[in-house]
Scaffold this motif. Structure first.
Motif, PDB file in Angstrom:
ATOM      1  N   HIS A  51       7.471  -1.495   6.761  1.00 25.42           N
ATOM      2  CA  HIS A  51       6.636  -2.612   7.237  1.00 25.42           C
ATOM      3  C   HIS A  51       6.706  -3.850   6.345  1.00 25.42           C
ATOM      4  CE1 HIS A  51       4.718  -0.407  10.532  1.00 25.42           C
ATOM      5  NE2 HIS A  51       4.791   0.640   9.749  1.00 25.42           N
ATOM      6  N   LEU A  52       7.557  -3.862   5.326  1.00 23.87           N
ATOM      7  CA  LEU A  52       7.700  -5.024   4.444  1.00 23.87           C
ATOM      8  C   LEU A  52       6.331  -5.517   3.946  1.00 23.87           C
ATOM      9  CD1 LEU A  52      10.551  -6.768   6.450  1.00 23.87           C
ATOM     10  CD2 LEU A  52      10.794  -5.653   4.227  1.00 23.87           C
ATOM     11  N   ASP A  53       5.501  -4.530   3.579  1.00 21.06           N
ATOM     12  CA  ASP A  53       4.222  -4.797   2.899  1.00 21.06           C
ATOM     13  C   ASP A  53       3.100  -5.284   3.812  1.00 21.06           C
ATOM     14  OD1 ASP A  53       2.999  -4.373   0.477  1.00 21.06           O
ATOM     15  OD2 ASP A  53       3.358  -6.383  -0.291  1.00 21.06           O
ATOM     16  N   ASP A  54       3.252  -5.140   5.108  1.00 23.22           N
ATOM     17  CA  ASP A  54       2.158  -5.531   6.014  1.00 23.22           C
ATOM     18  C   ASP A  54       2.238  -4.666   7.268  1.00 23.22           C
ATOM     19  OD1 ASP A  54       0.316  -6.659   7.698  1.00 23.22           O
ATOM     20  OD2 ASP A  54       1.095  -8.705   7.537  1.00 23.22           O
ATOM     21  N   PHE A  55       1.249  -3.797   7.454  1.00 19.62           N
ATOM     22  CA  PHE A  55       1.279  -2.901   8.612  1.00 19.62           C
ATOM     23  C   PHE A  55       1.203  -3.649   9.942  1.00 19.62           C
ATOM     24  CE2 PHE A  55       0.052   0.550   5.584  1.00 19.62           C
ATOM     25  CZ  PHE A  55       1.147   1.369   5.848  1.00 19.62           C
ATOM     26  N   LYS A  56       0.855  -4.934   9.905  1.00 21.67           N
ATOM     27  CA  LYS A  56       0.852  -5.713  11.144  1.00 21.67           C
ATOM     28  C   LYS A  56       2.265  -6.143  11.518  1.00 21.67           C
ATOM     29  CE  LYS A  56      -3.838  -7.574  11.069  1.00 21.67           C
ATOM     30  NZ  LYS A  56      -4.327  -6.807   9.907  1.00 21.67           N
ATOM     31  N   SER A  57       3.204  -5.990  10.580  1.00 20.47           N
ATOM     32  CA  SER A  57       4.578  -6.363  10.847  1.00 20.47           C
ATOM     33  C   SER A  57       5.464  -5.127  10.740  1.00 20.47           C
ATOM     34  CB  SER A  57       5.026  -7.440   9.863  1.00 20.47           C
ATOM     35  OG  SER A  57       6.334  -7.855  10.169  1.00 20.47           O
TER      36      SER A  57
ATOM     37  N   THR B 229      10.179  -6.572  -6.732  1.00 19.20           N
ATOM     38  CA  THR B 229      10.754  -7.713  -7.446  1.00 19.20           C
ATOM     39  C   THR B 229      12.208  -7.967  -7.032  1.00 19.20           C
ATOM     40  OG1 THR B 229      11.285  -6.215  -9.264  1.00 19.20           O
ATOM     41  CG2 THR B 229       9.270  -7.498  -9.484  1.00 19.20           C
ATOM     42  N   ASP B 230      12.680  -7.227  -6.037  1.00 22.77           N
ATOM     43  CA  ASP B 230      14.068  -7.389  -5.586  1.00 22.77           C
ATOM     44  C   ASP B 230      14.149  -8.596  -4.649  1.00 22.77           C
ATOM     45  OD1 ASP B 230      16.478  -6.986  -3.834  1.00 22.77           O
ATOM     46  OD2 ASP B 230      16.699  -5.229  -5.127  1.00 22.77           O
ATOM     47  N   HIS B 231      15.073  -9.523  -4.930  1.00 25.68           N
ATOM     48  CA  HIS B 231      15.132 -10.756  -4.129  1.00 25.68           C
ATOM     49  C   HIS B 231      15.455 -10.485  -2.663  1.00 25.68           C
ATOM     50  CE1 HIS B 231      19.424 -10.210  -5.001  1.00 25.68           C
ATOM     51  NE2 HIS B 231      19.643 -10.938  -3.958  1.00 25.68           N
ATOM     52  N   ARG B 232      16.202  -9.398  -2.395  1.00 29.87           N
ATOM     53  CA  ARG B 232      16.540  -9.088  -0.995  1.00 29.87           C
ATOM     54  C   ARG B 232      15.285  -8.728  -0.211  1.00 29.87           C
ATOM     55  NH1 ARG B 232      20.732  -4.526  -2.644  1.00 29.87           N
ATOM     56  NH2 ARG B 232      18.874  -4.121  -3.890  1.00 29.87           N
ATOM     57  N   TRP B 233      14.404  -7.961  -0.881  1.00 29.94           N
ATOM     58  CA  TRP B 233      13.140  -7.566  -0.237  1.00 29.94           C
ATOM     59  C   TRP B 233      12.241  -8.783  -0.029  1.00 29.94           C
ATOM     60  CZ3 TRP B 233       7.850  -7.270  -1.704  1.00 29.94           C
ATOM     61  CH2 TRP B 233       7.050  -6.444  -0.885  1.00 29.94           C
ATOM     62  N   LEU B 234      12.183  -9.642  -1.041  1.00 31.16           N
ATOM     63  CA  LEU B 234      11.338 -10.834  -0.933  1.00 31.16           C
ATOM     64  C   LEU B 234      11.818 -11.732   0.208  1.00 31.16           C
ATOM     65  CD1 LEU B 234      10.932 -11.434  -4.755  1.00 31.16           C
ATOM     66  CD2 LEU B 234       9.120 -10.741  -3.178  1.00 31.16           C
ATOM     67  N   LEU B 235      13.138 -11.820   0.387  1.00 34.14           N
ATOM     68  CA  LEU B 235      13.691 -12.608   1.482  1.00 34.14           C
ATOM     69  C   LEU B 235      13.374 -11.996   2.842  1.00 34.14           C
ATOM     70  CD1 LEU B 235      17.286 -13.753   0.429  1.00 34.14           C
ATOM     71  CD2 LEU B 235      15.388 -15.201   1.169  1.00 34.14           C
TER      72      LEU B 235
END
Ligand SMILES: [Zn+2]
Length: 164
Positions: free
Chosen positions: A97-103, A126-132
């Motif tokens: 969910h990329l840190d949000d269960f609404k997404s 802290t991984d830039h790929r995840w942040l992107l």
């Protein structure tokens, strides 16, 4: 056995959908086939809870014309989830969910088995790929434009062609 929060059901309920009565059976069958988090290295994270996660979230599938994908094993993937008092990575929240269960993360299969495989929560965050990916994660159903919906439907049909 502890009671886990059913985030998928909570999100679906916000959009007027509930899980199929067939879900407990399908979930159990999937866990027999795939009994470990696909993002964890084998043998690690053994104390974690497990979630059977929908790659295309099931309330989107229902709303956008593919209700069959709620119970289609091709659309399911097992991920770990933190339970109270136990150390775990929570790959369900972070990768599913990329840190949000609404997404949701439509690239979850690749991300769980390749991009972020075996990574800890701290390293993922802290991984830039995840942040992107987090920036461009799936919009909530009620914020999607007609074009977003058409794109989503095309992605579902391409990934998992309708059986028969
Ligand atoms: Zn995991």
């Amino acid at each position: 056995m502890s009671v886990k929060t059913d985030h998928g059901a909570i999100e679906a309920a916000r959009h007027g959908h509930e899980r199929s009565p067939e879900w407990p059976r399908v979930e159990k069958e999937h866990l027999l086939k795939q009994p470990h988090c696909v993002a964890c290295k084998p043998g690690t994270n053994t104390g974690a809870g497990l979630q059977v996660h929908h790659i295309f979230p099931f309330h989107y599938c229902i709303a956008l014309g593919r209700p069959d994908l709620e119970l289609d094993d091709r659309n399911l993937i097992t991920l770990c989830e933190t339970e109270a008092g136990k150390p775990a990575q929570n790959h369900h929240l972070l990768i599913g969910h990329l840190d949000d269960f609404k997404s949701s993360n439509l690239r979850v299969s690749h991300d769980a088995t390749e991009t972020f495989f075996g990574m800890s929560e701290a390293d993922i965050k802290t991984d830039h790929r995840w942040l992107l990916e987090k920036v461009s994660r799936l919009k909530p159903l009620d914020q999607m434009t007609d074009q977003d919906k058409a794109d989503f439907k095309q992605a579902m049909d391409a990934a998992f062609p309708k059986a028969g």
